[in-house]
Design an enzyme around this catalytic site. Structure first.
Site, PDB file in Angstrom:
ATOM      1  N   GLY A   1       0.823  -1.210   0.000  1.00 38.50           N
ATOM      2  CA  GLY A   1       0.000   0.000   0.000  1.00 38.50           C
ATOM      3  C   GLY A   1       0.848   1.246   0.000  1.00 38.50           C
ATOM      4  O   GLY A   1       2.053   1.190  -0.238  1.00 38.50           O
ATOM      5  N   ASN A   2       0.224   2.377   0.257  1.00 39.82           N
ATOM      6  CA  ASN A   2       0.981   3.628   0.339  1.00 39.82           C
ATOM      7  C   ASN A   2       0.374   4.511   1.424  1.00 39.82           C
ATOM      8  O   ASN A   2      -0.641   4.165   2.032  1.00 39.82           O
ATOM      9  CB  ASN A   2       1.023   4.329  -1.018  1.00 39.82           C
ATOM     10  CG  ASN A   2      -0.361   4.682  -1.504  1.00 39.82           C
ATOM     11  OD1 ASN A   2      -1.045   5.517  -0.928  1.00 39.82           O
ATOM     12  ND2 ASN A   2      -0.808   4.034  -2.575  1.00 39.82           N
ATOM     13  N   ARG A   3       0.993   5.661   1.633  1.00 38.80           N
ATOM     14  CA  ARG A   3       0.638   6.495   2.788  1.00 38.80           C
ATOM     15  C   ARG A   3      -0.497   7.475   2.547  1.00 38.80           C
ATOM     16  O   ARG A   3      -0.764   8.323   3.387  1.00 38.80           O
ATOM     17  CB  ARG A   3       1.852   7.327   3.207  1.00 38.80           C
ATOM     18  CG  ARG A   3       2.976   6.547   3.814  1.00 38.80           C
ATOM     19  CD  ARG A   3       4.088   7.518   4.174  1.00 38.80           C
ATOM     20  NE  ARG A   3       5.306   6.841   4.526  1.00 38.80           N
ATOM     21  CZ  ARG A   3       5.567   6.370   5.737  1.00 38.80           C
ATOM     22  NH1 ARG A   3       4.680   6.501   6.695  1.00 38.80           N
ATOM     23  NH2 ARG A   3       6.701   5.766   5.989  1.00 38.80           N
ATOM     24  N   SER A   4      -1.159   7.425   1.405  1.00 39.57           N
ATOM     25  CA  SER A   4      -2.179   8.441   1.121  1.00 39.57           C
ATOM     26  C   SER A   4      -3.330   8.364   2.130  1.00 39.57           C
ATOM     27  O   SER A   4      -3.887   7.291   2.377  1.00 39.57           O
ATOM     28  CB  SER A   4      -2.723   8.256  -0.290  1.00 39.57           C
ATOM     29  OG  SER A   4      -3.739   9.198  -0.513  1.00 39.57           O
TER      30      SER A   4
ATOM     31  N   ALA B   1      -3.672   7.929  -4.890  1.00 42.28           N
ATOM     32  CA  ALA B   1      -2.334   7.377  -5.093  1.00 42.28           C
ATOM     33  C   ALA B   1      -2.529   5.923  -5.508  1.00 42.28           C
ATOM     34  O   ALA B   1      -2.926   5.078  -4.702  1.00 42.28           O
ATOM     35  CB  ALA B   1      -1.528   7.475  -3.807  1.00 42.28           C
TER      36      ALA B   1
END
Ligand code: CTP
Length: 404
Positions: free
Chosen positions: A209-212, A276
């Site tokens: 995943g990512n930090r958005s 994102a």
């Protein structure tokens, strides 16, 4: 002129079971320095009584035009308001407002108010979908009122569907944005916003995943709603409540996000890709949890995800989307942001690219953002560091200019 120190709000309450939720909305207004006059309909007082509204607002409360007649309240209350919000708005009050019928204090107030008016309808799905209600809502929107689509969920009784009053905190947020006095220049427009960050499953419990946080995308959705747009918000893995009035589609992976965005884009005037999106996903998703094995773990093989923004540009070029659809991308860059941004604008074939610098404490999860907006054939627009809401408004200014 709005008294910025203490804006005057009229809270109209009509006779729906959700009237009790309007007590929370009233408190949110009064506790944040608004001067609120509650104007219920006669029937609304069967759900929540006059003493509750009077005590919480600090003003006398009546549904009638026959009290304090010397002060001409049926004209004055509307004239003096900075905002009128009707929550819940029943099918009956929407019909009366659309046709200018004024049999009580609330409907008189709606005729005399020249300030922004927000309706937060709540009713059974059948009533909301009835052609009479559809026509009344369309009339009110055409005249510049903000009519929020109700939320989907449990209704009075056992049934579920579209018809719930949105969360009072979200109605309050929207009213705050409407009170800020931006033009309702997206009235009649349908915009699609993607928000959050996609997750690509490795196994039933793990993902890439990512930090958005989704904050920028949600700010875009809320500001578009306050400017009168119909909004579809495709939200990937965010811990944020549904903005009042938005159609929210919750998704997890890039491929789910693509399907939802492409479907909604077909009927949209503008698509803003603030999400994102993971560029890659694991080539295989294990059906059971990957176990810790003796020795080194297997490497994770990745495959490419679809580039949704580039596909939107391509669909427009090939006529699968109307030529007038405005396509906006976001670019998170850690360095050389202008050069990378220009190359990306060209590569993705979008109209506008909002380039922001990311890194530690920049952009992700913070309430503030700074960016430069690049456009095909136009000069860059610098957006100084400030609330994500301000950045959202600049984006809509540029989108609205392209749409007109
Ligand atoms: N985007 C998309 N589909 C993807 C990846 C990104 O639609 N598979 C969109 C994002 O929503 C954003 C824009 O493309 O609006 C730019 O995203 P970014 O991650 O900055 O660009 P990438 O194409 O991934 O380029 P790179 O990571 O190489 O900088």
């Amino acid at each position: 002129m709005i008294d910025e120190a203490r804006p005057g709000v009229v809270l109209g309450v009509s006779a729906g079971i959700a009237a009790y939720k309007a007590c929370e909305l009233l408190r949110l207004f009064t506790e944040s320095g608004h001067d609120v006059r509650v104007v219920p309909t006669r029937e609304a007082l069967r759900f929540v009584g006059e003493p509750t509204w009077a005590a919480l607002s600090g003003h006398p409360v009546t549904a009638e035009v026959w009290e304090d007649v010397h002060e001409v309240p049926h004209v004055r209350i509307g004239q003096e308001a900075d905002l009128v919000v009707v929550a819940p708005a029943t099918a009956d009050v929407l019909a009366k407002a659309a046709h200018g019928i004024a049999g009580d204090l609330l409907t008189n107030t709606l005729l005399t108010a020249r300030c922004p008016v927000v309706f937060a309808p709540a009713m059974h799905t059948e009533m909301w979908e009835h052609p009479a209600t559809r026509a009344n809502v369309a009339t009110l929107r055409e005249r510049g009122a903000v009519v929020l689509d109700p939320a989907v969920g449990r209704l009075t009784g056992a049934d579920t569907g579209r018809g719930r009053l949105p969360d009072p905190r979200e109605i309050f947020e929207l009213c705050r944005l409407v009170l800020a006095g931006r033009p309702r220049d997206l009235t009649g427009r349908h915009v699609v916003v993607s928000a959050g960050g996609t997750r690509e499953a490795l196994d039933p419990v793990r993902f890439l995943g990512n930090r958005s946080s989704g904050l920028q995308g949600f700010a875009l959705a809320r500001t578009a709603l306050a400017r009168g747009a119909e909004v579809t918000l495709v939200a990937a893995n965010v811990a944020l409540g549904d903005p009042a009035g938005a159609k929210v589609v919750r998704v997890e992976s890039a491929r789910e996000l693509r399907a939802a965005v492409i479907e909604a884009a077909a009927a949209a005037d503008a698509v803003v890709m603030a999400a994102a999106v993971a560029d890659f996903r694991p080539a295989e998703r294990q059906d059971s949890k990957i176990k810790k094995t003796a020795g080194e773990p297997d490497p994770i093989r990745l495959v490419k995800n679809p580039d949704i923004l580039a596909e939107l540009g391509e669909r427009r070029r090939s006529g699968q989307l109307p030529a007038g659809t405005v396509v906006v991308g976001f670019a998170a860059e850690t360095d050389d942001i202008l050069r990378n941004g220009r190359a990306k604008l060209e590569r993705k074939g979008c109209d506008l690219l909002v380039v922001n610098q990311v890194g530690e404490n920049l952009a992700f999860g913070t309430p503030d953002n700074a960016a430069v907006v690049l456009s095909a054939g136009g000069a860059p627009v610098e957006i100084p560091r400030g609330p994500k809401e301000d950045l959202a408004h600049v984006v809509w200014d540029l989108v609205a200019a392209r749409l007109s």
